[in-house]
Design a protein around this motif. Structure first.
Motif, PDB file in Angstrom:
ATOM      1  N   UNK A 283      -5.700   0.960  -5.680  1.00  0.00           N
ATOM      2  CA  UNK A 283      -4.764   0.274  -6.505  1.00  0.00           C
ATOM      3  C   UNK A 283      -4.944   0.220  -8.090  1.00  0.00           C
ATOM      4  N   UNK A 284      -5.112   1.494  -8.428  1.00  0.00           N
ATOM      5  CA  UNK A 284      -5.594   1.523  -9.717  1.00  0.00           C
ATOM      6  C   UNK A 284      -4.627   2.862 -10.639  1.00  0.00           C
ATOM      7  N   UNK A 285      -3.454   2.719  -9.831  1.00  0.00           N
ATOM      8  CA  UNK A 285      -2.420   3.589 -10.363  1.00  0.00           C
ATOM      9  C   UNK A 285      -1.434   2.704 -11.258  1.00  0.00           C
TER      10      UNK A 285
ATOM     11  N   UNK B 236     -19.661   2.875  -2.706  1.00  0.00           N
ATOM     12  CA  UNK B 236     -20.856   2.403  -3.484  1.00  0.00           C
ATOM     13  C   UNK B 236     -22.046   3.430  -3.771  1.00  0.00           C
ATOM     14  N   UNK B 237     -21.712   4.685  -3.018  1.00  0.00           N
ATOM     15  CA  UNK B 237     -22.677   5.631  -2.650  1.00  0.00           C
ATOM     16  C   UNK B 237     -22.227   6.824  -2.893  1.00  0.00           C
ATOM     17  N   UNK B 238     -21.640   7.418  -4.332  1.00  0.00           N
ATOM     18  CA  UNK B 238     -20.717   8.497  -4.431  1.00  0.00           C
ATOM     19  C   UNK B 238     -21.525   9.672  -3.956  1.00  0.00           C
TER      20      UNK B 238
ATOM     21  N   UNK C  36     -17.094  -6.090  -2.438  1.00  0.00           N
ATOM     22  CA  UNK C  36     -15.602  -6.007  -1.943  1.00  0.00           C
ATOM     23  C   UNK C  36     -14.772  -6.599  -3.213  1.00  0.00           C
ATOM     24  N   UNK C  37     -15.402  -7.439  -4.168  1.00  0.00           N
ATOM     25  CA  UNK C  37     -14.493  -8.001  -5.065  1.00  0.00           C
ATOM     26  C   UNK C  37     -13.866  -6.822  -6.067  1.00  0.00           C
ATOM     27  N   UNK C  38     -14.496  -5.710  -6.137  1.00  0.00           N
ATOM     28  CA  UNK C  38     -13.991  -4.705  -7.073  1.00  0.00           C
ATOM     29  C   UNK C  38     -13.209  -3.653  -5.944  1.00  0.00           C
ATOM     30  N   UNK C  39     -12.813  -3.598  -4.760  1.00  0.00           N
ATOM     31  CA  UNK C  39     -12.238  -2.648  -4.037  1.00  0.00           C
ATOM     32  C   UNK C  39     -10.564  -2.398  -4.343  1.00  0.00           C
ATOM     33  N   UNK C  40     -10.063  -3.639  -4.599  1.00  0.00           N
ATOM     34  CA  UNK C  40      -8.693  -3.342  -4.960  1.00  0.00           C
ATOM     35  C   UNK C  40      -8.305  -3.820  -6.450  1.00  0.00           C
ATOM     36  N   UNK C  41      -7.549  -3.099  -7.329  1.00  0.00           N
ATOM     37  CA  UNK C  41      -7.282  -3.349  -8.615  1.00  0.00           C
ATOM     38  C   UNK C  41      -8.270  -3.484  -9.494  1.00  0.00           C
TER      39      UNK C  41
END
Ligand SMILES: Cc1cc2nc3c(=O)[nH]c(=O)nc-3n(C[C@H](O)[C@H](O)[C@H](O)COP(=O)(O)O)c2cc1C
Length: 376
Positions: A27-29, A325-327, A344-349
């Motif tokens: 959700x970063x578009x 979290x592990x690119x 999980x707080x930064x998964x979306x948006x």
């Protein structure tokens, strides 16, 4: 024994290893469905997996059912994806675009794309409201009852998938994965709990598989079957999907879709390993498993990944959250380096936080000998 780090053929590609990045919506578009400027960095950081499957991407404006998901239906979007696919290729990676039509998992309030008239209802096989709340730009809202698709809308949607696949290739993707899991539109047709159609797309298992098969055939004809994969999540109840006959439906689906000659089937397991193995029996091509042998939500471990390859359950193994979290997950698995927990707080948006700022292990822990050397 099949090694996770062996090169492997997939369709027309040679992958660096058997690890796959599972599709992850972030959700970063922007509101026109143009991927964000950090997407190239994000995906390139993860290009050491054999195959990246992108976040779900809508092949048409009406297919969007979540805020800030990217699209592949305008020229502007194609142009914006090119640096992403180039960055992955420059890092020796491969990337498929996951085409996702969310169907009933939408909301009129999400129709912010400039090409859409306001107030359209989400499309679905039948007018059955999903469970839970829609995510919108203005916060959670009750789901609405979707509009049952007409025959003309079914045909138009099949054409949209094919057009989206062509645009994916124009944008430099190596292929597309069709999302038929997690309660999205293709899954809604498969599942008898939300498909109560009386026409040739509803009723018997063969009829419920028909829409997925027609989309798959159209996309395979558009870009070549070797550039197409299909994802399913048999038995999930996400968003209120229910399937009374998953144990017969999916083995039949694998035989029917197997005839299209596509490159792979990707099973997001929901706790039924015997079913995963039965689906495989009828599947003629590459089989990707995102392993969850029990119903716990915990990500699989390296040992489980090695086990599903060793016993022949899968040809390739997919991981989702661990790759947030592990690119450099292949490096960490190979070297036995510790894994970072995802937040999980930064998964979306949001912004770069929790997106492009998880470091590669080696960049933070420069060593002269590898951890594997230290162990021996
Ligand atoms: C943040 C997030 C976004 C997801 N987005 C998608 C998606 O766009 N398409 C899809 O098929 N699955 C999606 N999934 C499911 C994942 O691909 C994966 O199947 C799930 O996380 C379980 O695998 P894991 O335990 O390795 O994370 C998403 C999961 C998460 C956590």
């Amino acid at each position: 024994m099949t090694d996770l780090f062996d090169k492997v053929r997939l369709g027309g590609l040679t992958l660096q290893n058997r690890l796959v990045m599972a599709p992850l919506t972030r959700n970063r578009a922007d509101r026109e469905g143009v991927p964000g400027s950090l997407a190239a960095t994000y995906y390139a950081q993860r290009a050491s997996v054999g195959l990246i499957v992108s976040e779900g991407i809508q092949p048409s404006a009406i297919a969007q059912g979540l805020p800030a998901t990217p699209g592949l239906h305008t020229d502007e979007q194609v142009v914006a994806w090119r640096p992403v696919t180039s960055a992955v290729h420059a890092a020796d990676g491969h990337i498929f675009a996951q085409l996702m039509h969310t169907g009933r998992i939408g909301h009129p309030a999400l129709q912010r794309h400039s090409s859409l008239p306001p107030g359209l209802l989400p499309l679905a096989p039948s007018a059955i409201r999903p469970l839970g709340m829609a995510k919108t730009y203005d916060g959670p809202r009750e789901y609405v009852t979707p509009q049952a698709m007409t025959g003309a809308e079914i045909d138009a949607t099949i054409r949209d998938f094919a057009a989206g696949a062509r645009m994916a290739i124009e944008a430099g993707f190596d292929g597309v994965e069709l999302h038929a899991g997690s309660g999205v539109l293709l899954h809604q047709f498969l599942a008898d709990g939300c498909n109560q159609r009386a026409d040739r797309y509803g009723g018997s298992m063969t009829n419920r598989i028909r829409f997925v098969a027609e989309v798959t055939e159209a996309v395979a004809a558009a870009i070549g079957p070797q550039r197409v994969g299909l994802r399913v999540s048999p038995g999930t109840t996400f968003t209120g999907v229910s399937e009374s006959d998953a144990s017969q439906l999916y083995p039949l689906l694998s035989r029917v879709i197997g005839q299209t000659g596509i490159a792979y089937l990707h099973v997001h397991e929901v706790g039924d390993r015997p079913l995963t193995m039965r689906i495989r029996e009828g599947w003629p091509a590459t089989y990707i498993v995102n392993p969850h042998s029990d119903r716990s939500r915990a990500p699989a471990t390296l040992a489980e990944a090695l086990a599903v390859l060793a016993d022949g359950t899968a040809d390739l193994v997919a991981f989702g959250r661990l790759l947030i979290s592990n690119p450099d997950l292949p490096y960490r698995f190979r070297e036995g380096a510790p894994l970072t927990e995802p937040d999980p707080a930064t998964f979306y948006f949001g912004d770069h936080r929790g997106y492009t700022d998880y470091p590669a292990y080696a960049s933070e822990h420069p060593v002269t000998t590898t951890m594997r050397d230290q162990r021996t």
